[in-house]
Design a protein around this motif. Structure first.
Motif, mmCIF file in Angstrom:
data_model
loop_
_atom_site.group_PDB
_atom_site.id
_atom_site.type_symbol
_atom_site.label_atom_id
_atom_site.label_comp_id
_atom_site.label_asym_id
_atom_site.label_seq_id
_atom_site.Cartn_x
_atom_site.Cartn_y
_atom_site.Cartn_z
ATOM 1 N N VAL A 194 53.364 -112.301 -5.687
ATOM 2 C CA VAL A 194 54.227 -113.470 -5.837
ATOM 3 C C VAL A 194 55.348 -113.090 -6.788
ATOM 4 C CG1 VAL A 194 52.378 -115.131 -5.350
ATOM 5 C CG2 VAL A 194 52.813 -114.439 -7.711
ATOM 6 N N GLU A 195 56.463 -113.787 -6.698
ATOM 7 C CA GLU A 195 57.628 -113.445 -7.503
ATOM 8 C C GLU A 195 57.945 -114.529 -8.516
ATOM 9 O OE1 GLU A 195 60.460 -112.948 -4.306
ATOM 10 O OE2 GLU A 195 60.134 -110.777 -4.322
ATOM 11 N N THR A 196 58.485 -114.109 -9.646
ATOM 12 C CA THR A 196 58.939 -115.016 -10.687
ATOM 13 C C THR A 196 60.215 -114.449 -11.305
ATOM 14 O OG1 THR A 196 58.383 -116.112 -12.777
ATOM 15 C CG2 THR A 196 57.495 -113.913 -12.451
ATOM 16 N N PHE A 239 50.319 -124.076 -7.566
ATOM 17 C CA PHE A 239 50.612 -124.136 -6.139
ATOM 18 C C PHE A 239 50.381 -125.559 -5.620
ATOM 19 C CE2 PHE A 239 49.785 -119.462 -4.643
ATOM 20 C CZ PHE A 239 50.600 -118.977 -5.647
ATOM 21 N N ASN A 256 58.810 -113.722 10.600
ATOM 22 C CA ASN A 256 58.433 -114.195 9.277
ATOM 23 C C ASN A 256 56.942 -113.968 9.047
ATOM 24 O OD1 ASN A 256 58.949 -115.693 6.806
ATOM 25 N ND2 ASN A 256 57.877 -117.421 7.729
ATOM 26 N N SER A 271 58.164 -122.596 -1.471
ATOM 27 C CA SER A 271 57.917 -121.382 -0.690
ATOM 28 C C SER A 271 57.713 -121.720 0.782
ATOM 29 C CB SER A 271 56.678 -120.658 -1.209
ATOM 30 O OG SER A 271 56.359 -119.546 -0.401
ATOM 31 N N THR A 272 58.223 -120.862 1.650
ATOM 32 C CA THR A 272 57.936 -121.036 3.072
ATOM 33 C C THR A 272 56.651 -120.310 3.454
ATOM 34 O OG1 THR A 272 59.325 -119.154 3.656
ATOM 35 C CG2 THR A 272 60.349 -121.334 3.720
ATOM 36 N N ALA A 273 56.263 -119.289 2.713
ATOM 37 C CA ALA A 273 55.008 -118.571 2.967
ATOM 38 C C ALA A 273 53.863 -119.344 2.319
ATOM 39 C CB ALA A 273 55.067 -117.159 2.410
ATOM 40 N N ARG A 274 52.707 -119.328 2.983
ATOM 41 C CA ARG A 274 51.543 -120.031 2.495
ATOM 42 C C ARG A 274 50.360 -119.086 2.370
ATOM 43 N NH1 ARG A 274 53.949 -121.163 6.784
ATOM 44 N NH2 ARG A 274 52.161 -121.594 8.047
ATOM 45 N N ALA A 276 50.604 -123.113 -1.562
ATOM 46 C CA ALA A 276 51.833 -122.337 -1.691
ATOM 47 C C ALA A 276 52.553 -122.729 -2.970
ATOM 48 C CB ALA A 276 52.746 -122.586 -0.494
ATOM 49 N N PRO A 277 53.347 -121.801 -3.513
ATOM 50 C CA PRO A 277 54.211 -122.180 -4.632
ATOM 51 C C PRO A 277 55.212 -123.242 -4.157
ATOM 52 C CG PRO A 277 54.116 -119.786 -4.413
ATOM 53 C CD PRO A 277 53.473 -120.372 -3.185
#
Length: 129
Positions: free
Chosen positions: A80-82, A35, A11, A59-62, A55-56
């Motif tokens: 980032v995704e939306t 965030f 990850n 989200s698991t990513a920071r 983080a959003p």
């Protein structure tokens, strides 16, 4: 390559941006992008260092917001995704004062996207998922 031992990395947990002012960066990422602050820890002799992650929501990513280490802040980039690029662009435009580009990427089958820059010049690419 088949003789190599497989990686144990599974990850991407933390991306890192270099920022001039951690408090100002936290304000930008929380107020403008919405965030969450996931970590804000002082460490080192007499707490002279600070580790900050945002983080959003969900989200698991920071994203770690670090002071410059051997150079000037800025120059990094993340995506980032939306689900709705147009709505996010309109939301940011309504806030005002956000350094961002027009929506692009709809040509040649690319997803809609736009870039914005934080106060240190790091780029955040908002891409339709």
């Amino acid at each position: 390559m088949s003789n190599q031992t497989p990686s144990t990395i599974v990850n991407i947990g933390v991306a890192m941006f270099s920022v001039a002012d951690q408090d100002a960066a936290v304000e930008f990422y929380s107020r403008v992008l919405g965030f969450e602050v996931r970590d804000d820890t002082r460490f080192g002799p007499e707490g002279e260092y600070r580790w900050v992650e945002v983080a959003p929501p969900g989200s698991t990513a920071r994203l770690a917001l670090n002071p410059p280490m051997g150079g000037a802040p800025g120059g990094g980039s993340i995506g980032v995704e939306t689900a709705d690029v147009a709505a996010e662009h309109a939301r940011l435009a309504a806030i005002g004062g956000v350094d961002m580009d027009a929506i692009s990427g709809t040509e040649d089958g690319a997803p809609p996207m736009f870039a914005l820059r934080d106060p240190d010049g790091n780029s955040v690419w908002v891409v339709q998922a």
